[in-house]
Motif scaffolding. Structure first.
Motif, PDB file in Angstrom:
ATOM      1  N   ALA A  88      36.857  37.894  32.869  1.00  0.00           N
ATOM      2  CA  ALA A  88      37.527  39.200  32.951  1.00  0.00           C
ATOM      3  C   ALA A  88      38.655  39.326  31.925  1.00  0.00           C
ATOM      4  O   ALA A  88      39.106  40.426  31.633  1.00  0.00           O
ATOM      5  CB  ALA A  88      38.074  39.415  34.364  1.00  0.00           C
ATOM      6  N   MET A  89      39.109  38.195  31.366  1.00  0.00           N
ATOM      7  CA  MET A  89      40.152  38.256  30.345  1.00  0.00           C
ATOM      8  C   MET A  89      39.565  38.213  28.936  1.00  0.00           C
ATOM      9  O   MET A  89      40.298  38.013  27.955  1.00  0.00           O
ATOM     10  CB  MET A  89      41.153  37.118  30.550  1.00  0.00           C
ATOM     11  CG  MET A  89      41.825  37.253  31.910  1.00  0.00           C
ATOM     12  SD  MET A  89      43.372  36.365  32.107  1.00  0.00           S
ATOM     13  CE  MET A  89      43.011  34.865  31.314  1.00  0.00           C
ATOM     14  N   VAL A 124      42.903  43.629  34.271  1.00  0.00           N
ATOM     15  CA  VAL A 124      42.089  42.484  34.721  1.00  0.00           C
ATOM     16  C   VAL A 124      41.783  42.582  36.225  1.00  0.00           C
ATOM     17  O   VAL A 124      40.666  42.249  36.670  1.00  0.00           O
ATOM     18  CB  VAL A 124      42.744  41.139  34.315  1.00  0.00           C
ATOM     19  CG1 VAL A 124      44.022  40.867  35.063  1.00  0.00           C
ATOM     20  CG2 VAL A 124      41.785  39.987  34.478  1.00  0.00           C
ATOM     21  N   ARG A 163      38.826  44.721  36.663  1.00  0.00           N
ATOM     22  CA  ARG A 163      37.582  44.065  36.237  1.00  0.00           C
ATOM     23  C   ARG A 163      37.145  42.966  37.204  1.00  0.00           C
ATOM     24  O   ARG A 163      35.978  42.588  37.225  1.00  0.00           O
ATOM     25  CB  ARG A 163      37.728  43.510  34.807  1.00  0.00           C
ATOM     26  CG  ARG A 163      37.762  44.606  33.744  1.00  0.00           C
ATOM     27  CD  ARG A 163      37.623  44.055  32.333  1.00  0.00           C
ATOM     28  NE  ARG A 163      38.737  43.224  31.934  1.00  0.00           N
ATOM     29  CZ  ARG A 163      39.934  43.671  31.539  1.00  0.00           C
ATOM     30  NH1 ARG A 163      40.164  44.969  31.477  1.00  0.00           N
ATOM     31  NH2 ARG A 163      40.898  42.838  31.206  1.00  0.00           N
ATOM     32  N   VAL A 192      47.603  36.172  37.219  1.00  0.00           N
ATOM     33  CA  VAL A 192      46.319  36.852  37.475  1.00  0.00           C
ATOM     34  C   VAL A 192      45.720  36.324  38.787  1.00  0.00           C
ATOM     35  O   VAL A 192      45.265  37.100  39.634  1.00  0.00           O
ATOM     36  CB  VAL A 192      45.332  36.656  36.302  1.00  0.00           C
ATOM     37  CG1 VAL A 192      43.938  37.159  36.648  1.00  0.00           C
ATOM     38  CG2 VAL A 192      45.852  37.361  35.043  1.00  0.00           C
TER      39      VAL A 192
END
Ligand code: 1CP
Length: 344
Positions: free
Chosen positions: A81-82, A114, A117, A185
């Motif tokens: 996702a990154m 992020v 996502r 995150v």
């Protein structure tokens, strides 16, 4: 006792009839139905479609006497996702396209958006919770910052993750920045999984045991605290698994984790003496399940006797010391779980 009630009671440190049981990698390649699903669907496809991810997460619950399910996903959702580009080739480990070696690589990580996502994972948890209702506990999970950093620097699996360990000392500021980003995150990602119905979350530090205690305390502990502190404030229990982490027990207390998932080489009694108030989970050697059903039952009896003697079964969760190996006979896994239920 209902499996979820037993799981929640163990997490709260309340009395239980017997410790709850779930197994790392309980939904995976050792199960024939899982392999069948994977013949028809790509790995990310299974993770991204809530019906498929729930299907494979439920398979072990239907075959085995388990108290909790783990959402079907992977620790590499976060680097994917990154923007690091993660693929799983047939029969091999993961590959990451955009590896981390310079500050410019780190600036290219797409941190904005992020959480959005990654929302397919909390959707998978929500779907699993709706399907299981209140019958089973549910675990969410994420990779611990160092383990994700190790994959990001190496670009795939490795025995020694030399690039990661070199970067810690050659570019410590870059490593610390990367670990901090991964931690923040993960904190948000795990909170979203808890909001979607996970009863607790586990951090997998599969490669943390490669570090000595000094480096673990310097680089990993501060990053882990950035995860455990906000989750503790929300009342979400965090379990930390550090593979090969027996030598790290003295520094793990500072991570702020609610409990520890012990590697098979950790002495249970020593861990209990060190962490009298923490949840302890584990820790049968997963390879011994390949020695057959009788050995599996014997190992469970031995573990439960230790749990009873040292902890009166409180704050204990039966598990393996690492994930189930793909060549394990499902009958031995069945014997393992069945033996736990005989001790209620
Ligand atoms: O071919 C396939 O079907 C892929 C095999 C597979 C599976 C079943 C991968 C690729 N990931 C998963 C699911 C998975 N991964 C789960 C949910 C299933 C469950 O536990 O029931 C979980 C919790 C993980 C976590 C995970 N992924 C870890 C931490 C736990 C551990 O085993 O140490 C790690 C290191 C990964 C990376 C990864 N993903 C997949 C593979 C083959 C690997 C290991 C690669 C390597 O050796 O470095």
């Amino acid at each position: 006792m209902n499996p979820r009630a037993r799981f929640l009671a163990a997490l709260r440190g309340e009395a239980v009839d017997r410790p709850p049981v779930w197994l790392m990698r309980q939904a995976g390649r050792y199960l024939p139905q899982y392999r069948e699903v994977r013949r028809q669907h790509g790995f990310w496809e299974v993770c991204r479609q809530p019906e498929l991810s729930t299907l494979v997460a439920r398979e072990p619950l239907e075959r085995l006497s388990l108290d909790a399910a783990i959402v079907f996903s992977d620790i590499l959702t976060v680097p994917e996702a990154m923007g690091l580009g993660v693929t799983f080739g047939p029969g091999e480990g993961p590959r990451l396209v955009n590896t981390l070696s310079t500050a410019a690589d780190l600036s290219a990580w797409t941190v904005d958006g992020v959480a959005q996502r990654l929302s397919f994972v909390s959707e998978a948890v929500r779907h699993l919770r709706t399907t299981l209702e209140d019958r089973y506990g549910i675990l969410g999970f994420a990779g611990a910052p160092f383990t994700l950093f190790a994959y990001a620097t190496e670009g795939g699996g490795s025995d020694d993750f030399a690039k990661a360990r070199i970067m810690l000392h050659q570019q410590p500021w870059l490593a610390q920045k990367a670990l901090g980003i991964l931690a923040d995150v993960a904190a948000e990602y795990l909170a979203a999984q808890a909001d979607a119905g996970a009863d607790c979350v586990q951090l997998f530090d599969t490669w943390g045991g490669l570090l000595d205690a000094e480096d673990y305390a310097r680089f990993c502990v501060p990053a882990l605290r950035r995860i455990t502190q906000p989750l503790a404030a929300r009342g979400v229990p965090v379990l930390l698994f550090v593979r090969g982490g027996a030598h790290l027990l003295p520094v793990l207390a500072d991570t702020g984790a609610h409990g520890f998932s012990l590697d098979w080489r950790v002495d249970w009694r020593e861990a209990r003496a060190r962490f009298p108030r923490s949840i302890l989970q584990g820790n049968v050697d997963p390879i011994l399940l390949m020695a057959g059903a009788d050995v599996a039952r014997d190992r469970v009896r031995h573990l439960l006797a230790t749990m009873l003697e040292t902890s009166q079964y409180r704050r204990c969760i039966v598990n393996l010391g690492h994930g189930i190996h793909k060549d394990t006979d499902p009958d031995a896994v069945h014997a393992f779980c069945d033996e736990v239920t005989r001790h209620g």
